[in-house]
Design an enzyme around this catalytic site. Structure first.
Site, mmCIF file in Angstrom:
data_model
loop_
_atom_site.group_PDB
_atom_site.id
_atom_site.type_symbol
_atom_site.label_atom_id
_atom_site.label_comp_id
_atom_site.label_asym_id
_atom_site.label_seq_id
_atom_site.Cartn_x
_atom_site.Cartn_y
_atom_site.Cartn_z
ATOM 1 N N HIS A 79 0.817 -1.225 0.000
ATOM 2 C CA HIS A 79 0.000 0.000 0.000
ATOM 3 C C HIS A 79 0.849 1.273 0.000
ATOM 4 O O HIS A 79 0.680 2.126 -0.889
ATOM 5 C CB HIS A 79 -0.966 -0.016 1.181
ATOM 6 C CG HIS A 79 -1.623 1.307 1.445
ATOM 7 N ND1 HIS A 79 -2.500 1.900 0.562
ATOM 8 C CD2 HIS A 79 -1.500 2.180 2.494
ATOM 9 C CE1 HIS A 79 -2.905 3.053 1.048
ATOM 10 N NE2 HIS A 79 -2.303 3.246 2.220
ATOM 11 N N HIS B 243 4.090 6.835 5.374
ATOM 12 C CA HIS B 243 2.955 7.522 5.989
ATOM 13 C C HIS B 243 2.178 6.685 7.000
ATOM 14 O O HIS B 243 1.487 7.241 7.852
ATOM 15 C CB HIS B 243 2.008 8.061 4.908
ATOM 16 C CG HIS B 243 1.127 7.026 4.280
ATOM 17 N ND1 HIS B 243 1.514 6.268 3.211
ATOM 18 C CD2 HIS B 243 -0.142 6.626 4.575
ATOM 19 C CE1 HIS B 243 0.541 5.453 2.867
ATOM 20 N NE2 HIS B 243 -0.483 5.644 3.672
ATOM 21 N N GLU C 99 1.443 4.899 12.807
ATOM 22 C CA GLU C 99 0.151 4.390 13.285
ATOM 23 C C GLU C 99 0.116 2.871 13.344
ATOM 24 O O GLU C 99 -0.396 2.288 14.303
ATOM 25 C CB GLU C 99 -0.975 4.884 12.375
ATOM 26 C CG GLU C 99 -2.337 4.377 12.837
ATOM 27 C CD GLU C 99 -3.396 4.545 11.764
ATOM 28 O OE1 GLU C 99 -4.551 4.203 12.053
ATOM 29 O OE2 GLU C 99 -3.066 4.984 10.658
ATOM 30 N N ASP C 100 0.663 2.206 12.322
ATOM 31 C CA ASP C 100 0.431 0.767 12.160
ATOM 32 C C ASP C 100 1.620 -0.121 12.520
ATOM 33 O O ASP C 100 1.532 -1.340 12.382
ATOM 34 C CB ASP C 100 0.022 0.470 10.707
ATOM 35 C CG ASP C 100 -1.336 1.078 10.376
ATOM 36 O OD1 ASP C 100 -2.143 1.230 11.306
ATOM 37 O OD2 ASP C 100 -1.572 1.406 9.204
#
Length: 699
Positions: free
Chosen positions: A48, A72, A76-77
């Site tokens: 992604h 990006h 967060e992940d």
């Protein structure tokens, strides 16, 4: 998925000075950080961010932006931290990654609040560096391309709706129409699958039935222009299904009745050739009246330039867009066509080039609720344009349907707040007047900042509406503070209560209120009553005191002759009868008896079903409703409250019905013992200097 060397080569193909080492380090870091994570499609999650970076290379963006696309989702992940990103890739990339990171820890209760908070933080980050928006749009585009792999249909629809409401319009506002069209198309397919299928099927039938119409018209346009000395590239296509769908609904037309399903682009060498090509096309085919737009002499707010016209060609309407190569590049890539981000002043440059960013930031400060923020932001992003002039001849752009008030706020918030009138083309006009192309507008101002709440009913720009609502909230709070202070002073004087700071602070603590202003507002809103205030200021003083009744229709506090003992009844909400009024009843199966004043319109509708009723001699109090018109000046509402309190009436409801620059109309529910007390209250109100009129509401 792009391999590491392929991604680097794509960047260096348009930017030979790109930092190859930065891109390689970002690629390897992201791949290791995401590890074995998988997407809903079953593909490695790492695919992604690489696809997002690939989309950004299509826009020919700088190496820092490409690295941001790769990184990006790492904060967060994955276990990666902001400190790591800053240290390994520099503060510029770190700031961009932080701006794009999904905001998963937002503590909000409703879907609209989550969306609003996302939007709020996103707009703030975007105003600091517009590249945040470019990366976020690429991220959303790839997520929409793979949306079908999400199994939860509700989640798919939520993402599609958010895309159509926020991200596609944002792409349009910075001129990235290719992004906007694809985002809208993907969202439309998810939100309206039947509509999408219907339009695409009709487009396919059009292609089959008319042969290769697009190719024939394209060749004809190119040949016509060449024969007249204008060299041009021409290509065409059917319009986007969503655009066709919206036009069918807006114009209430069938697909077959639409006149411009096909659109053609003509790319010429210079702006002068644009106008030459337009004249040649209009000489050859008749133009549709009112369908010509010149965005070259008057560009859109996002910088878009082109000529648009619709002509009748071989019995069908076609739209033709004419522009030069530079205009076309800007129309396709928008802001991304100007990626000069090495200046270190990205946010200021973006706000200077795109002043609507400043408007959105101002809206953030004015919106009172998440719903208001979303409403105003959508208004700021969706509009057709009207071009008007200042008295000095400066061109300004406004949404279609804009008024002089919208124009005033466009110029400056201070001008909007002090606007009292307007001249359009030298003539004084109503502030409700809708502006049209070419109007010259002059704003008439006063020295007093007093936005009229009535403006909200006809302004169309988000900036104006947000400012008017902010002013109305401020005025309402000021009125509540004045009324509450009056009620507080009256209660202290009436019951001999202490009001020193120490006592009041202790009372505030017991009532769980922050300060005196909060207490005044609570008194005005009746969330704190007279008895509660007495007990808070002087504990124990209310023991044995008769607590005021909050009489509700049908609560049994009132007795009525003509009804069987214990019979259920309700007092009509339409006329609010009180003891002393002549009354009658209407029997409602399963609901008991409705009691109405004898002159109530409800009784007039059903005269054959009346029950003869009368108040019992021992009837208790009831709630009457009155409409008061007061002057729009400080203290008017407080004076009304004081008169009602002095007459021993109890305000149990207050609503603002209408407000303009000179008068306010308030609907007040007053608990009274009967008609005699109500008559005394209305008489006292009519004698007050602040009151224009008082009428009992007996609809």
């Amino acid at each position: 998925m792009l391999r590491q060397y392929e991604l680097v080569e794509r960047v260096r193909a348009y930017d030979p000075q790109a930092d190859e080492d930065l891109l390689n380090r970002a690629y390897v870091f992201s791949m290791k950080a995401h590890g074995s994570q998988l997407r809903a499609s079953g593909d490695p999650y790492f695919s992604h961010p690489i696809e997002v970076a690939g989309i950004l290379t299509d826009l020919k963006l700088d190496d820092e932006t490409i690295a941001t696309g790769i990184l990006h989702d790492t904060i967060e992940d994955t276990v990666a931290t902001q400190e790591q990103i800053d240290k390994l890739f520099g503060p510029a990339v770190g700031r961009l990654v932080d701006g794009v990171t999904k905001l998963s820890k937002i503590e909000a209760q409703t879907e609209s609040e989550r969306a609003a908070e996302n939007l709020r933080k996103f707009l703030l980050a975007m105003s600091d560096d517009i590249r945040v928006l470019l990366v976020k749009l690429a991220d959303r585009l790839h997520n929409m391309r793979t949306l079908k792999h999400l199994k939860n249909p509700d989640k798919r629809r939520r993402i599609a709706r958010e895309t159509m409401d926020i991200y596609a319009p944002l792409a349009g506002r910075i001129g990235m129409y290719e992004f906007m069209d694809e985002l809208n198309e993907l969202a439309f397919r998810e939100l309206e699958p039947e509509g999408h299928a219907s339009v695409t099927a009709r487009l396919e039938r059009l292609r089959v039935g008319g042969g290769d119409v697009v190719s024939r018209i394209t060749s004809g346009l190119k040949l016509l222009l060449a024969q007249n000395g204008v060299e041009a590239d021409v290509w065409g296509r059917e319009k986007q299904p969503l655009s066709i769908w919206r036009k069918m609904h807006a114009d209430h037309k069938s697909f077959e009745a639409l006149t411009d399903v096909m659109a053609f682009r003509v790319i010429v060498a210079s702006p002068a050739d644009c106008y030459r090509a337009l004249g040649i096309i209009h000489q050859r085919w008749p133009a549709f009246v009112g369908r010509f737009k010149d965005f070259i002499s008057a560009p859109k707010a996002n910088g878009y330039r082109s000529l648009h016209t619709t002509v009748m060609h071989s019995g069908i309407g076609i739209e033709v867009q004419i522009r030069d190569a530079a205009m076309h590049r800007e129309a396709e890539l928008g802001l991304a066509a100007h990626w000069a981000y090495k200046s270190g002043n990205e946010g200021a440059a973006a706000r200077e080039s795109y002043p609507w960013l400043n408007d959105l930031l101002e809206i953030l400060d004015h919106a009172a609720t998440p719903e208001e923020l979303l409403e105003h932001t959508r208004l700021a992003m969706f509009h057709d344009q009207v071009f008007v002039f200042t008295p000095k001849g400066e061109l300004q752009q406004l949404p279609k349907g804009a008024t002089p008030v919208d124009f005033a706020y466009l110029l400056h918030s201070e001008i909007g707040d002090t606007c009292v009138g307007a001249r359009v083309n030298g003539r004084v006009v109503s502030l409700r007047t809708k502006l049209v192309n070419g109007d010259q507008v002059e704003i008439l101002r006063s020295s007093i900042r007093a936005p009229d709440p009535a403006w909200e009913s006809y302004v169309v720009t988000a900036k104006a509406r947000a400012a008017v609502r902010r002013s109305a909230r401020t005025r309402t709070r000021d009125a509540q503070l004045a009324m509450g202070r009056q009620l507080f002073d009256a209660a202290v004087a009436r019951h001999g209560l202490p009001s020193d700071d120490a006592t009041v602070n202790a009372a505030l603590s017991g009532l769980k209120l922050a300060d005196r202003n909060a207490l005044y507002v609570a008194l005005a809103r009746q969330t704190v009553g007279d008895l509660a205030l007495r007990e808070a200021l002087s504990p124990g003083s209310t023991e044995g005191a008769k607590r005021p009744r909050k009489v509700k229709p049908g609560a049994g506090a009132i007795t009525i002759k003509g009804l069987a003992p214990g019979a259920a009844f309700t007092l009509g909400e339409c006329c609010h009868p009180v003891p002393g009024d002549r009354i009658a009843g209407l029997s409602r199966p399963g609901m008991g008896v409705e009691v109405h004043g004898i002159d109530c319109a409800t009784l007039a509708d059903e005269p054959q079903d009346w029950l003869e009723l009368a108040w019992d001699a021992n009837s208790g109090g009831a709630v009457a409703r009155v409409a008061t018109v007061v002057y729009n000046q400080p203290g008017s509402l407080a004076a009304v409250a004081s008169i009602i309190a002095q007459a021993r009436g109890n305000i149990v409801g207050l609503a603002l019905k209408h407000r303009d620059r000179e008068f306010h109309t308030n609907i007040i529910d007053i608990e009274v013992e009967g008609l005699a007390q109500l008559t005394a209250i209305t008489a006292a109100l009519r004698g007050a200097p602040a009151v224009v009129s008082v009428e009992r509401v007996k609809a």
